[in-house]
Enzyme design. Structure first.
Site, short mmCIF file in Angstrom:
data_model
loop_
_atom_site.label_atom_id
_atom_site.label_comp_id
_atom_site.label_asym_id
_atom_site.label_seq_id
_atom_site.Cartn_x
_atom_site.Cartn_y
_atom_site.Cartn_z
N SER A 153 -45.46 30.74 -33.89
CA SER A 153 -44.24 30.93 -34.66
C SER A 153 -43.02 30.50 -33.83
O SER A 153 -42.94 29.34 -33.42
CB SER A 153 -44.15 32.38 -35.13
OG SER A 153 -43.11 32.55 -36.07
N ASP A 368 -20.57 26.70 -30.78
CA ASP A 368 -20.79 25.88 -29.57
C ASP A 368 -22.27 25.85 -29.17
O ASP A 368 -22.60 25.85 -27.99
CB ASP A 368 -19.93 26.39 -28.41
CG ASP A 368 -20.23 27.84 -28.04
OD1 ASP A 368 -20.93 28.52 -28.83
OD2 ASP A 368 -19.76 28.30 -26.98
N HIS A 421 -49.56 33.28 -41.81
CA HIS A 421 -48.82 32.98 -40.59
C HIS A 421 -49.47 33.57 -39.34
O HIS A 421 -49.26 33.07 -38.24
CB HIS A 421 -47.39 33.52 -40.74
CG HIS A 421 -46.45 33.10 -39.67
ND1 HIS A 421 -45.98 31.82 -39.55
CD2 HIS A 421 -45.88 33.81 -38.66
CE1 HIS A 421 -45.15 31.74 -38.52
NE2 HIS A 421 -45.08 32.93 -37.97
#
Length: 443
Positions: A153, A368, A421
């Site tokens: 993952s 940023d 998953h």
């Protein structure tokens, strides 16, 4: 602000059935751009087969999913670990801020100062810093030899960054459910995610049609009576109840959700109320107390360049009105569950997150963020790489993963609907064995 608890600790060696374990502690820079600045501590557990404890074996580094979860605590040779131990000495790393590494939570973050200082600190907790940590550890443990890395993952996101920035440190790269979009904004991630959540909810109701009315009844109860207080002061709202859909991304998750819903109410002298057992189990699923970084930096793992995430999951949800619980309460359609999304209201209902609300707001507004992936370098990749891609994965979009797979030179994929998953855990050694076969060009 030195924070290393074991600056000169000798590694501790001990045993579990069939394995020998060694605890390691590493001091690394908080900001790798300032290697002589503040240090934080990382913890990792070395695991080797008991009958090969003194052999010279190659290393396999495991990077857990998340963000915000420490490496899984196996007992003996559970899940994929038994397969790995046939060939490797395995390192289970608690990524920065997780597990036994220097913690980042509501109790420790005030040591940094106010919300601005906390947000600046947490900006150092993404894949780029984690990979730099791995490289420092690799050189200390292997003497400079490359190692194999297995990323589950979010751990796969880290491996993709590794291939983009330090492929010389990798002998083999293996990813399970963790091939990210290389240039997609968080908005793109969630526009793809909400339809998947809807499909997972529909599949759950197809299996357990009786849960349509059960879920509607719980939502109606919460809408009428207001939030219910769970353990630790967590406030269960309708939206929080919907987020139990995070269970639907694991192999047994639909069954677990069903068992949770079927015993939700108990009859009391004051009428029907949500049962204590339901409240306890729901709290165990929903609380972020054990992994607050998941909520704090979850959207930041997708952030690149000057675009803020700006609570992407919350904004994008408005584009999918079918998730409005009011429709289900009115009996118009089944309640849709969510999951794999973090919202501002999480910082209102969860006491483990509430003190960090302003910090989360600052991270959501941040502009940023450095780029995480280098498509040009990935296109020149020479590291043997293999990835398991789970069809209609709740947490990572299959189409995004396949697009990225086509960018990484030489990557071999295994696309399967056998697993959800958590396939690398649920499948025992089978998933890892398949990836070894692909990476080694044996099939």
């Amino acid at each position: 602000m030195p924070s290393s608890q074991h600056p000169t600790a000798t590694p501790v060696r001990y045993r579990q059935p069939g394995v020998v374990l060694t605890d390691h502690h590493f001091a690394v820079p908080l900001d790798h751009g300032r290697p002589d600045g503040e240090q934080i501590e990382l913890y990792a557990r070395e695991v080797v087969a008991g009958d090969r404890a003194d052999d010279r074996l190659p290393w396999l580094l495991y990077l857990e999913g998340g963000p915000g979860f420490g490496a899984r605590r196996f007992v003996g040779r559970q899940a994929w670990l038994g397969r790995a131990l046939k060939e490797y000495r395995v390192l289970l790393l608690d990524q920065r801020g997780t597990g036994r590494s220097t913690p980042a939570n509501r109790q420790t973050l005030p040591l940094r100062g106010g919300p601005r200082e906390q947000a600046d600190y947490l900006a150092q907790f993404r894949a780029d810093a984690i990979v730099k940590d791995c490289e420092l550890i690799r050189r200390r443990l292997t003497g400079g030899a490359p190692w194999t890395v297995l990323g589950q993952s979010f751990g796969g996101f880290c491996v993709t960054h590794y291939l983009s920035t330090a492929p010389e440190g990798l002998r083999t790269a293996l990813l399970t459910g963790g091939l990210p979009s290389l240039d997609g904004h968080a908005d793109d991630v969630y526009r793809a995610a909400y339809p998947r959540m809807q499909r997972k909810a529909a599949a759950h109701y197809a299996r357990y049609p009786q849960d349509v009315e059960r879920a509607r009844r719980i939502a109606a109860h919460l809408a009428e009576h207001g939030p219910v207080t769970l353990g630790g002061g967590y406030r269960l709202t309708v939206e929080a109840f919907q987020s139990l859909g995070i269970l639907l991304g694991s192999g047994d998750g639909s069954h677990r959700l069903h068992h949770l819903l079927e015993n939700a109410f108990v009859r009391t002298p004051h009428g029907h109320e949500l049962a204590d057992a339901f409240r306890e189990e729901a709290h165990a699923v929903l609380s972020y107390a054990a992994h607050p970084l998941y909520a704090l930096v979850h959207e930041a793992i997708y952030a690149q360049d000057e675009r803020p995430t700006n609570w992407s999951a919350q904004r994008v949800r408005a584009e999918f009105p079918q998730f409005d619980a009011g429709r289900a309460v009115a009996g118009e359609e089944p309640l849709l569950f969510t999951g794999e999304t973090v919202h501002p209201w999480h910082f209102d209902v969860d006491p483990s997150l509430a003190p960090l609300r302003e910090t989360a707001e600052l991270l959501a507004a941040r502009t940023d963020w450095p780029r995480l992936y280098d498509p040009a370098r990935l296109a020149r990749n020479e590291v043997p790489t293999a990835a398991a891609i789970y069809h209609d994965d709740l947490y990572v979009d299959t189409a995004h993963s396949l697009t990225t797979a086509r960018t990484i030179r030489g990557l071999r994929t295994w696309v399967t609907d056998e697993y959800e998953h958590d396939g690398v855990r649920a499948g025992g050694g089978r998933v890892l064995d398949r990836l070894f076969t692909l990476a080694r060009d044996e099939a």
